[in-house]
Design a protein around this motif. Sequence first.
Motif, PDB file in Angstrom:
ATOM      1  N   UNK A   1      11.729   3.851  -4.516  1.00 37.07           N
ATOM      2  CA  UNK A   1      11.031   2.972  -5.449  1.00 37.07           C
ATOM      3  C   UNK A   1      11.957   1.912  -6.015  1.00 37.07           C
ATOM      4  N   UNK A   2      13.175   2.291  -6.313  1.00 33.54           N
ATOM      5  CA  UNK A   2      14.131   1.327  -6.851  1.00 33.54           C
ATOM      6  C   UNK A   2      14.437   0.223  -5.848  1.00 33.54           C
ATOM      7  N   UNK A   3      14.651   0.586  -4.611  1.00 32.23           N
ATOM      8  CA  UNK A   3      15.014  -0.396  -3.583  1.00 32.23           C
ATOM      9  C   UNK A   3      13.824  -1.256  -3.137  1.00 32.23           C
ATOM     10  N   UNK A   4      12.608  -0.728  -3.270  1.00 31.09           N
ATOM     11  CA  UNK A   4      11.435  -1.460  -2.808  1.00 31.09           C
ATOM     12  C   UNK A   4      10.666  -2.139  -3.937  1.00 31.09           C
ATOM     13  N   UNK A   5      10.995  -1.831  -5.185  1.00 31.96           N
ATOM     14  CA  UNK A   5      10.325  -2.459  -6.310  1.00 31.96           C
ATOM     15  C   UNK A   5      10.867  -3.856  -6.588  1.00 31.96           C
ATOM     16  N   UNK A   6      10.271  -4.489  -7.572  1.00 31.28           N
ATOM     17  CA  UNK A   6      10.618  -5.866  -7.906  1.00 31.28           C
ATOM     18  C   UNK A   6      12.041  -5.979  -8.451  1.00 31.28           C
TER      19      UNK A   6
ATOM     20  N   UNK B   1       4.988   9.929  -7.022  1.00 31.81           N
ATOM     21  CA  UNK B   1       6.118  10.107  -7.939  1.00 31.81           C
ATOM     22  C   UNK B   1       5.632  10.373  -9.363  1.00 31.81           C
ATOM     23  N   UNK B   2       4.606   9.654  -9.796  1.00 31.06           N
ATOM     24  CA  UNK B   2       4.122   9.781 -11.166  1.00 31.06           C
ATOM     25  C   UNK B   2       3.247  11.008 -11.387  1.00 31.06           C
ATOM     26  N   UNK B   3       2.513  11.430 -10.359  1.00 34.29           N
ATOM     27  CA  UNK B   3       1.546  12.509 -10.543  1.00 34.29           C
ATOM     28  C   UNK B   3       2.094  13.889 -10.165  1.00 34.29           C
ATOM     29  N   UNK B   4       3.043  13.936  -9.262  1.00 36.84           N
ATOM     30  CA  UNK B   4       3.504  15.229  -8.731  1.00 36.84           C
ATOM     31  C   UNK B   4       4.742  15.690  -9.475  1.00 36.84           C
ATOM     32  N   UNK B   5       4.553  16.195 -10.668  1.00 37.85           N
ATOM     33  CA  UNK B   5       5.679  16.646 -11.487  1.00 37.85           C
ATOM     34  C   UNK B   5       6.332  17.910 -10.935  1.00 37.85           C
TER      35      UNK B   5
ATOM     36  N   UNK C   1       6.041   3.036 -18.449  1.00 37.98           N
ATOM     37  CA  UNK C   1       5.126   2.823 -19.563  1.00 37.98           C
ATOM     38  C   UNK C   1       5.404   3.866 -20.640  1.00 37.98           C
ATOM     39  N   UNK C   2       4.682   3.793 -21.742  1.00 36.01           N
ATOM     40  CA  UNK C   2       4.954   4.689 -22.865  1.00 36.01           C
ATOM     41  C   UNK C   2       4.648   6.142 -22.549  1.00 36.01           C
ATOM     42  N   UNK C   3       3.869   6.373 -21.498  1.00 40.65           N
ATOM     43  CA  UNK C   3       3.581   7.745 -21.073  1.00 40.65           C
ATOM     44  C   UNK C   3       4.615   8.272 -20.098  1.00 40.65           C
ATOM     45  N   UNK C   4       5.605   7.449 -19.786  1.00 38.25           N
ATOM     46  CA  UNK C   4       6.649   7.871 -18.866  1.00 38.25           C
ATOM     47  C   UNK C   4       6.347   7.596 -17.412  1.00 38.25           C
ATOM     48  N   UNK C   5       5.255   6.863 -17.128  1.00 41.41           N
ATOM     49  CA  UNK C   5       4.919   6.538 -15.751  1.00 41.41           C
ATOM     50  C   UNK C   5       5.711   5.357 -15.228  1.00 41.41           C
ATOM     51  N   UNK C   6       6.222   5.491 -14.024  1.00 39.77           N
ATOM     52  CA  UNK C   6       6.976   4.407 -13.388  1.00 39.77           C
ATOM     53  C   UNK C   6       5.989   3.302 -13.024  1.00 39.77           C
TER      54      UNK C   6
ATOM     55  N   UNK D   1       0.821  -1.205   0.000  1.00 41.29           N
ATOM     56  CA  UNK D   1       0.000   0.000   0.000  1.00 41.29           C
ATOM     57  C   UNK D   1       0.860   1.261   0.000  1.00 41.29           C
ATOM     58  N   UNK D   2       1.878   1.279   0.861  1.00 41.13           N
ATOM     59  CA  UNK D   2       2.751   2.455   0.915  1.00 41.13           C
ATOM     60  C   UNK D   2       3.541   2.612  -0.382  1.00 41.13           C
ATOM     61  N   UNK D   3       4.014   1.505  -0.925  1.00 38.70           N
ATOM     62  CA  UNK D   3       4.767   1.562  -2.181  1.00 38.70           C
ATOM     63  C   UNK D   3       3.908   2.154  -3.292  1.00 38.70           C
ATOM     64  N   UNK D   4       2.685   1.673  -3.435  1.00 39.68           N
ATOM     65  CA  UNK D   4       1.802   2.186  -4.483  1.00 39.68           C
ATOM     66  C   UNK D   4       1.446   3.654  -4.253  1.00 39.68           C
ATOM     67  N   UNK D   5       1.319   4.041  -2.986  1.00 40.55           N
ATOM     68  CA  UNK D   5       1.019   5.443  -2.681  1.00 40.55           C
ATOM     69  C   UNK D   5       2.182   6.340  -3.100  1.00 40.55           C
ATOM     70  N   UNK D   6       3.395   5.933  -2.746  1.00 47.33           N
ATOM     71  CA  UNK D   6       4.561   6.740  -3.108  1.00 47.33           C
ATOM     72  C   UNK D   6       4.798   6.709  -4.615  1.00 47.33           C
ATOM     73  N   UNK D   7       4.510   5.573  -5.236  1.00 55.68           N
ATOM     74  CA  UNK D   7       4.666   5.503  -6.698  1.00 55.68           C
ATOM     75  C   UNK D   7       3.694   6.450  -7.385  1.00 55.68           C
ATOM     76  N   UNK D   8       2.476   6.560  -6.850  1.00 54.25           N
ATOM     77  CA  UNK D   8       1.491   7.468  -7.415  1.00 54.25           C
ATOM     78  C   UNK D   8       1.923   8.919  -7.232  1.00 54.25           C
TER      79      UNK D   8
END
Length: 321
Positions: free
Chosen positions: A113-118, A95-99, A125-130, A86-93
Amino acid sequence: MIRSLLKWPGGKSRVMPELLRHLPKAGCLVEPFVGGASVFLNTDYRRYILADINPDLIRLYREVKNNPELVIGLARPLFANGNSKDEFLRYRDIFNRSKGLLDVNRAALFLYLNRHGYNGVVRYNQSGGYNVPFGQHKSAPYFPEAEIRQFAQKANDTKAIFLCCSFQNTLKIMVGMDEAVYCDPPYLPASDTANFTQYHTEPFTEDSHRQLVQALLDVNRKHGVKVVISNSDTEATRAIYQPFDFHEISVNRSVSANGITRGVANEVIGVLPVCDGCGRHGGGCCPDCGPCAGYSAGCGDESDSDVLPGYWESEENPIPL
């Protein structure tokens, strides 16, 4: 061995002993694909030009160089409280939305994100979203505080320059002032199911590799810089990087969904052979070169002239073949 502050699939820490044998002496090392920066951290060149097309990666390195304690202070609570999906997805969001985030905040989030991701995979993605999923860690991932400080110290001691640009533009800055080039581009797939060939948001195709080879040959012919590459040991690699002399190595795989299936991967280190006199590959640049040196020799032996027809013919080097 100095460890990278990032988890980085394909990082060179495991092959540094072999790679160090082939990296040339020079005043400055240029890396158009800096990745996890293990080569930077474990070599002793006087200067470095380190580039990548990924702006998040270069932003992190710049912020660590300029503001290491601030990066540590911002990242520490993320690591302390963020080891859940839950926290990972929150921080990922975020990161992607708060330019509009400050660069140092985005740098700290990228490290998290790098250390906690797979498996340390960095993917967009093609839109540049992590879009890397949570890594399902049983215990909190390691917080690389010591590695951040080591990186900052070396980056400042060597006045390292970090560039966010393509390999083509990185190589255009070459001026021949005692520089060498090491390239570790996305690997050519060793099988039909291998897919770790992403170059930020776009695939790095066989045509991309051919363009890289041509750019490396051009910069060598223009400036006499020595060039070393690494990649997977495949038929495609050996065909595309034909001008290089190959040295075979074996590396334990670091990316797999199933640890049991992780095995030894065959890779190659490629060294561009050059004339001892002028430092150029291909012949015809100085009296020592001979009229047409082939791929297997840097100079002098006309018997090694079985290069591709017209391969070296250009305005700078109109060698008839």
